[in-house]
Scaffold this motif. Structure first.
Motif, PDB file in Angstrom:
ATOM      1  N   TRP A  33       0.812  -1.215   0.000  1.00 30.91           N
ATOM      2  CA  TRP A  33       0.000   0.000   0.000  1.00 30.91           C
ATOM      3  C   TRP A  33       0.842   1.260   0.000  1.00 30.91           C
ATOM      4  N   PHE A  34       2.043   1.195   0.529  1.00 30.22           N
ATOM      5  CA  PHE A  34       2.962   2.328   0.396  1.00 30.22           C
ATOM      6  C   PHE A  34       3.342   2.504  -1.076  1.00 30.22           C
ATOM      7  N   GLN A  39       2.724   7.488  -5.900  1.00 29.80           N
ATOM      8  CA  GLN A  39       2.656   7.541  -7.353  1.00 29.80           C
ATOM      9  C   GLN A  39       1.992   8.835  -7.806  1.00 29.80           C
ATOM     10  N   ILE A  40       2.053   9.054  -9.112  1.00 23.42           N
ATOM     11  CA  ILE A  40       1.730  10.374  -9.657  1.00 23.42           C
ATOM     12  C   ILE A  40       0.263  10.768  -9.483  1.00 23.42           C
ATOM     13  N   THR A  41      -0.660   9.803  -9.504  1.00 19.73           N
ATOM     14  CA  THR A  41      -2.058  10.177  -9.351  1.00 19.73           C
ATOM     15  C   THR A  41      -2.328  10.690  -7.946  1.00 19.73           C
ATOM     16  N   SER A  42      -1.607  10.183  -6.954  1.00 17.90           N
ATOM     17  CA  SER A  42      -1.696  10.754  -5.600  1.00 17.90           C
ATOM     18  C   SER A  42      -1.203  12.194  -5.596  1.00 17.90           C
ATOM     19  N   MET A 170      10.334   5.534  -2.705  1.00 17.67           N
ATOM     20  CA  MET A 170      11.046   6.259  -1.652  1.00 17.67           C
ATOM     21  C   MET A 170      12.241   7.024  -2.224  1.00 17.67           C
ATOM     22  N   ILE A 171      12.998   6.374  -3.109  1.00 16.43           N
ATOM     23  CA  ILE A 171      14.161   7.044  -3.704  1.00 16.43           C
ATOM     24  C   ILE A 171      13.716   8.210  -4.586  1.00 16.43           C
ATOM     25  N   GLY A 172      12.763   7.931  -5.488  1.00 19.76           N
ATOM     26  CA  GLY A 172      12.322   8.950  -6.430  1.00 19.76           C
ATOM     27  C   GLY A 172      11.641  10.126  -5.772  1.00 19.76           C
ATOM     28  N   ILE A 244       0.995   6.962   4.954  1.00 20.26           N
ATOM     29  CA  ILE A 244       2.304   7.608   4.774  1.00 20.26           C
ATOM     30  C   ILE A 244       2.598   7.804   3.287  1.00 20.26           C
ATOM     31  N   GLY A 245       2.399   6.749   2.491  1.00 22.71           N
ATOM     32  CA  GLY A 245       2.668   6.857   1.068  1.00 22.71           C
ATOM     33  C   GLY A 245       1.801   7.910   0.395  1.00 22.71           C
ATOM     34  N   THR A 246       0.510   7.908   0.725  1.00 22.41           N
ATOM     35  CA  THR A 246      -0.408   8.860   0.109  1.00 22.41           C
ATOM     36  C   THR A 246      -0.116  10.291   0.541  1.00 22.41           C
ATOM     37  N   GLN A 247       0.069  10.495   1.843  1.00 23.06           N
ATOM     38  CA  GLN A 247       0.288  11.852   2.340  1.00 23.06           C
ATOM     39  C   GLN A 247       1.580  12.443   1.787  1.00 23.06           C
TER      40      GLN A 247
END
Length: 474
Positions: A33-34, A39-42, A170-172, A244-247
């Protein structure tokens, strides 16, 4: 105990996963889920909060509130997976009935199709950037083919892709975040506009809607976890990975949309993929950023394709009583959805941002009542006890149609109309509130208030879990 034969393509579908085939750890939910949300749509979704009027500071806060609220609901669905060993939407038959569950399933398929199409537009642009071609259809078709391949391979490979997407994301995104602070005077974007309740609530709705729309398929990706897996661990790994990923991605969207509106770096509104590529740099760096975009979008698009397969199969088996399909049938379902989403992406990519905003908010309208019903029934009515064979039998304890769930669902949808705030229609109460959209909050409260006492009085849940007759547990 006999282990299931290892195959390249997943053989399970809407049938229950036996204990001897269970595997994985709750942390797999975090990485999936992270990676799916980094990703770009977020980024685009977060940017919408500023594009449609919010100050950057209140956009950050509103998006965080929405992610936490929506993420908690989404993670509660995920926690059902290890307990039931079933895809998310097949369990809706326990609330809506075997045929009644078709209604939310049809809406779920439309959701997957919409997200797949909009995501394919952006991914196609990134692939074209990598290849150096200008024809939009080239990147779109290549991306569609990659999505189809991974969705066909199934569960294990989807989780592997999630781990890859977590690392590359995470890197990008760390690099892009650093570049944003280097290139833009970020502090000057804060506090430009006064607090406005309407745009603050819009930011909350955008992120809450984003999280809630994962609800109809989130348990699809936790159903292979061992039945002894802690529900708490499943919940927190899913919640933290998704929030975390989305925010993070949405916050980057807030910064670059504010910078774009302030005249830095061109127009993010007109070329989201190109803008991120230029933010990262030129040449090889831009290509690597495009690659990060493709991997992130490939992860979530594969979830959409896989989820649509599960939903369409659940619809068709409501009539024929089957519990699984052949590999050929599986391929037909998945490829059909991919081809349709690719066609939509090629021919319907105009006015992307505004359409996407309304798409997310509309989905929030129809899936909030479903989430309320599903969670209330699982945790407080049936108390996590399901008659699994009856989920496939229209003559079983759950029947063809379940009146309390269906009526509560329609009430939950209709009650939102006066509170809607969209370009197509603005409700009268919304106008009184200055444009603030609180329809999803009203839906949760009203649906829960109608469904809980009614379902409690007509509770048909078994006293203990009932497994299939051929089920071999531990």
């Amino acid at each position: 105990m006999t282990q299931a034969k290892e195959t390249l393509i997943e053989t399970r579908s809407i049938d229950m996963i036996p204990d001897q085939e269970r595997h994985g750890t709750p942390f797999n939910q975090f990485t999936l889920w992270f990676g799916a949300n980094m990703q770009i749509t977020s980024v685009v979704d977060g940017a919408l909060a500023v594009v449609f009027g919010a100050d950057a500071l209140w956009a950050f806060i509103g998006l965080l509130v929405g992610n936490i609220l929506g993420g908690a609901v989404m993670a509660l669905h995920s926690a059902q997976g290890p307990r039931l060993g079933l895809p998310q939407m097949i369990s809706s038959r326990a609330q809506f009935g075997v045929l009644g569950a078709i209604l939310p399933l049809v809406l779920a398929v439309l959701m997957y199709l919409g997200f797949a199409a909009t995501g394919t537009v952006l991914s196609g642009q990134a692939i074209n950037g990598i290849l150096g071609v200008e024809t939009p259809a080239v990147g779109i078709i290549i991306f569609g083919a990659l999505t189809a391949l991974l969705a066909l391979l199934g569960y294990k490979y989807i989780h592997a892709l999630g781990r890859v997407a977590t690392i590359t994301g995470m890197i990008g995104f760390t690099y892009l975040s650093i570049m944003a602070f280097i290139k833009f005077p970020v502090a000057s974007f804060i506090g430009i506009k006064p607090f406005a309740m309407s745009t603050f609530l819009l930011a909350i709705s955008l992120s809450a809607g984003w999280q809630l729309t994962f609800g109809p398929y989130v348990a699809d990706y936790s159903r292979y976890l061992p039945r002894s897996t802690s529900q708490t661990a499943t919940f927190w790994n899913t919640f933290l990975g998704s929030v975390i990923g989305t925010q993070w991605a949405m916050s980057l969207g807030v910064i670059i949309s504010a910078a774009s509106l302030a005249g830095y770096g061109g127009s993010f509104l007109k070329n989201q993929v190109g803008y991120l590529g230029e933010l990262g740099g030129i040449g090889v760096i831009a290509v690597l950023i495009y690659l990060v975009i493709v991997i992130g979008k490939l992860t979530v698009n594969t979830l959409n394709a896989y989820g649509s397969f599960m939903s369409m199969l659940t619809i068709t088996t409501a009539f024929n009583g089957k519990k699984s399909v052949t590999t050929t049938q599986r391929s037909f379902f998945i490829l059909g959805m991919i081809i349709l989403s690719v066609c939509i992406a090629i021919f319907a990519s105009k006015d992307f941002l505004n359409l996407f905003k309304n798409f997310v908010l509309t989905l929030l309208m129809v899936f909030t009542p479903w989430s309320a019903i599903n969670l209330i029934d699982f945790y407080w009515i049936s108390r996590e006890k399901i008659d699994i064979p009856a989920l496939y039998d229209p003559q079983g304890r759950y029947g063809k149609w379940n009146t309390p769930a269906l009526v509560s669902y329609f009430i939950g949808v209709l009650v939102q109309i006066p509170f809607m705030a969209q370009s197509m229609y603005t409700g009268p109460i919304t106008k009184m509130l200055g444009g603030a959209d609180i329809s999803w909050i009203i839906a949760l409260l009203v649906t829960a208030g109608v469904y809980y006492p009614w379902a409690q009085s007509r509770n048909v849940a078994p006293k203990e879990m009932i497994y299939p007759g051929n089920y071999i547990g531990k």
